[in-house]
Design a protein around this motif. Structure first.
Motif, PDB file in Angstrom:
ATOM      1  N   TYR A 158      33.614 -47.242 -94.949  1.00  0.00           N
ATOM      2  CA  TYR A 158      33.870 -46.036 -94.179  1.00  0.00           C
ATOM      3  C   TYR A 158      32.820 -44.983 -94.493  1.00  0.00           C
ATOM      4  CZ  TYR A 158      36.363 -41.841 -92.602  1.00  0.00           C
ATOM      5  OH  TYR A 158      36.716 -40.669 -91.991  1.00  0.00           O
ATOM      6  N   LYS A 203      42.166 -51.762 -96.321  1.00  0.00           N
ATOM      7  CA  LYS A 203      41.207 -50.871 -96.986  1.00  0.00           C
ATOM      8  C   LYS A 203      40.168 -51.646 -97.800  1.00  0.00           C
ATOM      9  CE  LYS A 203      44.225 -46.856 -97.485  1.00  0.00           C
ATOM     10  NZ  LYS A 203      45.014 -46.093 -98.473  1.00  0.00           N
ATOM     11  N   VAL A 209      35.592 -46.424-113.867  1.00  0.00           N
ATOM     12  CA  VAL A 209      34.392 -45.874-113.208  1.00  0.00           C
ATOM     13  C   VAL A 209      34.708 -44.499-112.646  1.00  0.00           C
ATOM     14  CG1 VAL A 209      33.146 -47.973-112.606  1.00  0.00           C
ATOM     15  CG2 VAL A 209      34.864 -47.126-111.039  1.00  0.00           C
ATOM     16  N   PHE A 210      35.958 -44.334-112.203  1.00  0.00           N
ATOM     17  CA  PHE A 210      36.330 -43.052-111.615  1.00  0.00           C
ATOM     18  C   PHE A 210      36.397 -41.943-112.662  1.00  0.00           C
ATOM     19  CE2 PHE A 210      38.550 -39.922-109.230  1.00  0.00           C
ATOM     20  CZ  PHE A 210      38.261 -40.211-107.907  1.00  0.00           C
ATOM     21  N   GLY A 244      32.277 -50.094-108.016  1.00  0.00           N
ATOM     22  CA  GLY A 244      33.400 -50.265-108.938  1.00  0.00           C
ATOM     23  C   GLY A 244      34.735 -50.082-108.237  1.00  0.00           C
ATOM     24  N   ARG A 264      34.770 -41.886-115.410  1.00  0.00           N
ATOM     25  CA  ARG A 264      33.405 -41.589-115.832  1.00  0.00           C
ATOM     26  C   ARG A 264      32.734 -40.635-114.847  1.00  0.00           C
ATOM     27  NH1 ARG A 264      29.506 -46.380-117.381  1.00  0.00           N
ATOM     28  NH2 ARG A 264      29.747 -46.915-115.199  1.00  0.00           N
ATOM     29  N   LYS A 265      32.936 -40.885-113.571  1.00  0.00           N
ATOM     30  CA  LYS A 265      32.393 -40.020-112.528  1.00  0.00           C
ATOM     31  C   LYS A 265      32.904 -38.586-112.709  1.00  0.00           C
ATOM     32  CE  LYS A 265      34.265 -38.759-108.131  1.00  0.00           C
ATOM     33  NZ  LYS A 265      35.485 -38.058-108.303  1.00  0.00           N
ATOM     34  N   TYR A 282      35.406 -50.567-105.128  1.00  0.00           N
ATOM     35  CA  TYR A 282      35.687 -51.670-104.213  1.00  0.00           C
ATOM     36  C   TYR A 282      35.704 -53.020-104.918  1.00  0.00           C
ATOM     37  CZ  TYR A 282      35.704 -48.868 -99.990  1.00  0.00           C
ATOM     38  OH  TYR A 282      36.042 -47.983 -99.018  1.00  0.00           O
ATOM     39  N   LEU A 299      29.643 -46.243-108.662  1.00  0.00           N
ATOM     40  CA  LEU A 299      31.010 -45.756-108.483  1.00  0.00           C
ATOM     41  C   LEU A 299      31.729 -46.504-107.360  1.00  0.00           C
ATOM     42  CD1 LEU A 299      33.321 -43.674-108.926  1.00  0.00           C
ATOM     43  CD2 LEU A 299      32.171 -42.236-107.264  1.00  0.00           C
ATOM     44  N   VAL A 301      36.813 -40.362 -98.091  1.00  0.00           N
ATOM     45  CA  VAL A 301      36.213 -41.647 -98.441  1.00  0.00           C
ATOM     46  C   VAL A 301      37.045 -42.360 -99.498  1.00  0.00           C
ATOM     47  CG1 VAL A 301      34.109 -42.755 -99.239  1.00  0.00           C
ATOM     48  CG2 VAL A 301      33.980 -40.669 -97.909  1.00  0.00           C
ATOM     49  N   LEU A 302      37.545 -41.575-100.461  1.00  0.00           N
ATOM     50  CA  LEU A 302      38.356 -42.178-101.518  1.00  0.00           C
ATOM     51  C   LEU A 302      39.662 -42.720-100.961  1.00  0.00           C
ATOM     52  CD1 LEU A 302      37.892 -39.598-104.392  1.00  0.00           C
ATOM     53  CD2 LEU A 302      36.813 -41.824-104.133  1.00  0.00           C
ATOM     54  N   LEU A 303      40.251 -41.964-100.018  1.00  0.00           N
ATOM     55  CA  LEU A 303      41.536 -42.388 -99.475  1.00  0.00           C
ATOM     56  C   LEU A 303      41.399 -43.650 -98.631  1.00  0.00           C
ATOM     57  CD1 LEU A 303      43.107 -38.942 -98.594  1.00  0.00           C
ATOM     58  CD2 LEU A 303      43.717 -40.476-100.449  1.00  0.00           C
ATOM     59  N   VAL A 304      40.227 -43.823 -98.025  1.00  0.00           N
ATOM     60  CA  VAL A 304      40.001 -45.029 -97.227  1.00  0.00           C
ATOM     61  C   VAL A 304      39.710 -46.225 -98.134  1.00  0.00           C
ATOM     62  CG1 VAL A 304      38.581 -46.041 -95.401  1.00  0.00           C
ATOM     63  CG2 VAL A 304      39.128 -43.636 -95.333  1.00  0.00           C
ATOM     64  N   SER A 305      39.330 -45.928 -99.378  1.00  0.00           N
ATOM     65  CA  SER A 305      39.013 -47.017-100.309  1.00  0.00           C
ATOM     66  C   SER A 305      40.301 -47.680-100.795  1.00  0.00           C
ATOM     67  CB  SER A 305      38.250 -46.462-101.507  1.00  0.00           C
ATOM     68  OG  SER A 305      39.157 -45.899-102.428  1.00  0.00           O
ATOM     69  N   PRO A 306      40.185 -48.881-101.361  1.00  0.00           N
ATOM     70  CA  PRO A 306      41.404 -49.567-101.823  1.00  0.00           C
ATOM     71  C   PRO A 306      42.023 -48.938-103.062  1.00  0.00           C
ATOM     72  CG  PRO A 306      39.452 -50.911-102.224  1.00  0.00           C
ATOM     73  CD  PRO A 306      38.990 -49.710-101.492  1.00  0.00           C
ATOM     74  N   MET A 307      41.406 -47.898-103.598  1.00  0.00           N
ATOM     75  CA  MET A 307      41.976 -47.241-104.763  1.00  0.00           C
ATOM     76  C   MET A 307      43.243 -46.508-104.337  1.00  0.00           C
ATOM     77  SD  MET A 307      39.924 -45.140-107.540  1.00  0.00           S
ATOM     78  CE  MET A 307      40.663 -44.497-109.018  1.00  0.00           C
ATOM     79  N   ARG A 308      44.342 -46.752-105.058  1.00  0.00           N
ATOM     80  CA  ARG A 308      45.596 -46.146-104.631  1.00  0.00           C
ATOM     81  C   ARG A 308      45.609 -44.658-104.958  1.00  0.00           C
ATOM     82  NH1 ARG A 308      50.424 -50.228-105.748  1.00  0.00           N
ATOM     83  NH2 ARG A 308      51.440 -48.490-104.732  1.00  0.00           N
ATOM     84  N   LYS A 354      39.371 -51.298-113.794  1.00  0.00           N
ATOM     85  CA  LYS A 354      37.945 -51.027-113.748  1.00  0.00           C
ATOM     86  C   LYS A 354      37.665 -49.840-112.809  1.00  0.00           C
ATOM     87  CE  LYS A 354      34.425 -53.129-111.865  1.00  0.00           C
ATOM     88  NZ  LYS A 354      33.951 -54.291-111.099  1.00  0.00           N
ATOM     89  N   GLN A 355      38.395 -49.855-111.686  1.00  0.00           N
ATOM     90  CA  GLN A 355      38.315 -48.739-110.734  1.00  0.00           C
ATOM     91  C   GLN A 355      38.530 -47.437-111.477  1.00  0.00           C
ATOM     92  OE1 GLN A 355      41.514 -49.380-107.979  1.00  0.00           O
ATOM     93  NE2 GLN A 355      40.158 -50.193-106.419  1.00  0.00           N
TER      94      GLN A 355
END
Lengths: 377, 254
Positions: free
Chosen positions: B89, B84, A6-7, B111, A9-10, B113, B108, A215-222, A2-3
């Motif tokens: 943040y 994370k 949405v990514f 999604g 699409r962005k 998170y 976005l 911000v993206l790197l801090v997110s849980p998205m690998r 899902k991540q």
């Protein structure tokens, strides 16, 4: 997953909300193919040729006949004095002058040496080249005819050496010598490279510049998913472009797809992968969009244009440039497209190119992933 | 007395002897501290004191050279993915997408998170209502004034209800009124149990924190409530405390 969606699409929002990006992505291929296909055409028609023929024998008449029968040449004048040549060029009455040596046929038969001189206007080198090439081809064809009909086999090698002819393989598959046959594979290589490498690197570096990458790197998205989802939209758009180019090539420029469409698309996708991975690599090396643009422009686009064989034949370059050209992905792609699209050969003949491109993709992806991880440590 | 009370509270950040070296340069030098649930923890220090490096390690972006730490109960070195997922943040640079609409930014990051699809819509409306930004739901972020963007960025950072939110100089370049409003948002989040870990250059903001640590040359030279710090250093305000401590720095600011 899902991540990822949405990514992606962005990413499409980014692309479609920026007019410049849309223009570059969707219009540039059309403009380029038309520019290269028509404006940069090296095709020359109705070349005005003047001929000086002191021998007037069987051989010279045959060659002259062939030339005047060709749709490329229009014999404007038979001159009697070789000193007239200069005035012909100055007045613009002729683009090329052909001069036979004296006793042409006799020399050809007895000594195996007969000379033809081609004089063209060097102020327009491209036209001069094209014109010389046409004339040389006709002379070569006539020569073959003459040899077969009259000359005993012993003298054959001597004659061919006198008229300097570099036979071009291309001619075989491009009987009308249409330059679009040469340009279409080149433009395909160039556009796909430009869009994938430049646009991908810019879009990633932009996130670094603006600060959203943090911000993206801090997110849980690998990180690997961030990278893949940044590349996916450009992969899709490149495919759209590939389709546009092929449609334009076939229906506007009249270049047929002689070989398998499946393999042509397959190898294009591999090449797009190479270009994307180069874009990723660039994005790991630089921190500003300007730098990304300069690197993809100067370090990758220029060599692609010059060394890929798109404009200048690689075979005629000094060995050092030939060596460097092996590292230009577009060179291999263009060779493969010529084989698969223009010559209509089967995929077996392009295994080498396919292998090289595949290896390049893997190497670039591995390096850029390593670099990306290193930055994070 | 104070210690007993603190031990009853839940530790959400625990750092022991954390060190980060780049070659011969020790950016973070053996720091240890705890942060408790719902606390507003000020992380101060001059430029180049090692704040950003320390914060990167806490967020799982950078591996410590030695020492250990846990954030939201997860080891920062071995479980950075879980770390994370449980933090929010907001960086000193503006951290929303300017070419996306306000709601698209919420969509976005929600999604990314892993916020439930069905919840994203109502929660977005709720947050916008809190900010009084309902009318801007469909505006492009680029069209909003900086103060608004900053407040939005904070809302996006706590959208997934993280245990801790890290704010890296969140109020840089914002006028005093907006800063005041921004701190009201921080207090609201803290009331809901979200721990706030904030770096700032504004010493008046340091006064708003429950506790403050001051980094000098990679070490934490002071850590206490603003009131205690002022009495220890016999200072009228945090500004004097800061100058007293950071003035002894051997490092050049970057």
């Amino acid at each position: 997953m899902k991540q990822f969606l949405v990514f992606v699409r962005k990413e499409f929002y980014h692309i479609f909300r920026d007019v410049r990006t849309v223009m570059i992505l969707l219009l540039m291929p059309v403009v380029q193919i038309i520019l290269f296909g028509f404006a940069l055409s090296s095709e020359v028609n109705n070349v005005k040729i003047a001929i000086f023929d002191p021998s007037k024998d069987h051989a010279t008449q045959l060659i002259t006949e062939r030339i005047s029968a060709s749709k490329y040449f229009k014999v404007v004048k038979m001159i009697s004095d070789p000193d007239d040549v200069e005035s012909l060029f100055k007045s613009g009455k002729a683009n090329i002058v052909l001069l036979y040596s004296e006793k042409f046929h006799e020399n050809l038969i007895h000594t195996g040496h007969a000379q033809i001189q081609l004089i063209t206007d060097g102020t327009e080198p491209n036209t001069a080249n094209a014109v010389t090439r046409y004339a040389t081809n006709i002379i070569m064809a006539s020569q073959k005819e003459l040899l077969q009909s009259q000359v005993p086999s012993v003298t054959r090698p001597a004659i061919t050496s006198e008229i300097i002819i570099i036979p071009e393989v291309k001619l075989l598959y491009n009987p009308q010598m249409k330059s679009s046959y040469n340009f279409v594979p080149g433009v395909m290589g160039l556009i796909l490279m430009l869009i994938c490498a430049m646009m991908t690197s810019i879009s990633i570096v932009r996130e670094k510049e603006v600060g959203t990458m943090e911000v993206l790197l801090v997110s849980p998205m690998r990180p690997i998913y961030i990278i893949i989802s940044k590349a996916v939209p450009y992969f899709v758009l490149s495919f759209v472009n590939l389709t546009t180019i092929l449609l334009l090539a076939v229906f506007v420029l009249g270049v047929p797809i002689s070989g398998s469409l499946f393999w042509l698309i397959f190898i294009s996708l591999i090449f797009i992968l190479v270009a994307l991975s180069i874009g990723l690599l660039i994005s790991t090396l630089v921190d500003t969009q300007v730098a990304a643009m300069l690197i993809s422009g100067m370090v990758f686009m220029m060599p692609t244009m010059v060394l890929s064989g798109m404009i200048y034949p690689v075979e005629n370059m000094p060995w050092i440039l030939r060596l460097i050209s092996n590292f230009i992905p577009a060179k291999w792609y263009i060779i493969a497209v010529k084989k698969l699209m223009i010559q209509g050969l089967s995929i077996d003949s392009a295994f080498l190119e396919l292998g090289v491109l595949f290896t390049m993709a893997m190497v670039f992806i591995l390096i850029s992933l390593k670099m990306f991880k290193k930055r994070l440590a | 007395m104070m210690n007993e009370v603190e031990q009853d509270r839940q530790q959400v950040i625990k750092v022991e002897h954390l060190t980060k070296r780049f070659g011969h340069f020790t950016a973070v030098d053996n720091i240890s501290f705890e942060v408790y649930k719902g606390e507003i923890f000020g992380f101060l220090g001059a430029n180049g004191a090692g704040k950003t490096t320390a914060m990167k390690m806490l967020c799982g972006l950078s591996k410590p050279t030695s020492g250990k730490g846990s954030v939201a109960g997860y080891n920062i070195e071995k479980e950075s993915e879980s770390v994370k997922a449980n933090i929010g943040y907001m960086s000193q640079k503006f951290s929303l997408y300017e070419d996306l609409k306000v709601w698209e930014n919420f969509r976005l990051f929600g999604g990314i998170y892993g916020v439930n699809d069905k919840e994203i819509g109502p929660r977005t409306d709720e947050m916008l209502a809190q900010l009084g930004f309902e009318k801007e739901k469909n505006s492009l972020v680029s069209s909003l004034p900086l103060g608004w963007k900053q407040k939005l960025a904070f809302s996006v950072a706590i959208f997934h209800e993280p245990k801790i939110v890290f704010l890296d100089e969140p109020t840089g370049g914002v006028d005093p009124v907006t800063r005041r409003q921004f701190w009201e948002l921080i207090y609201k989040a803290s009331d809901r149990g979200i721990t706030v870990f904030v770096t700032t250059h504004y010493m008046d903001e340091a006064e708003y924190c429950n506790r403050v640590s001051i980094m000098v040359d990679g070490r934490i030279d002071a850590l206490d409530s603003p009131r205690n710090l002022k009495s220890i250093y016999n200072a009228a305000n945090m500004n004097e405390v800061f100058i007293h401590l950071a003035g002894g720095s051997n490092r050049k600011a970057d």
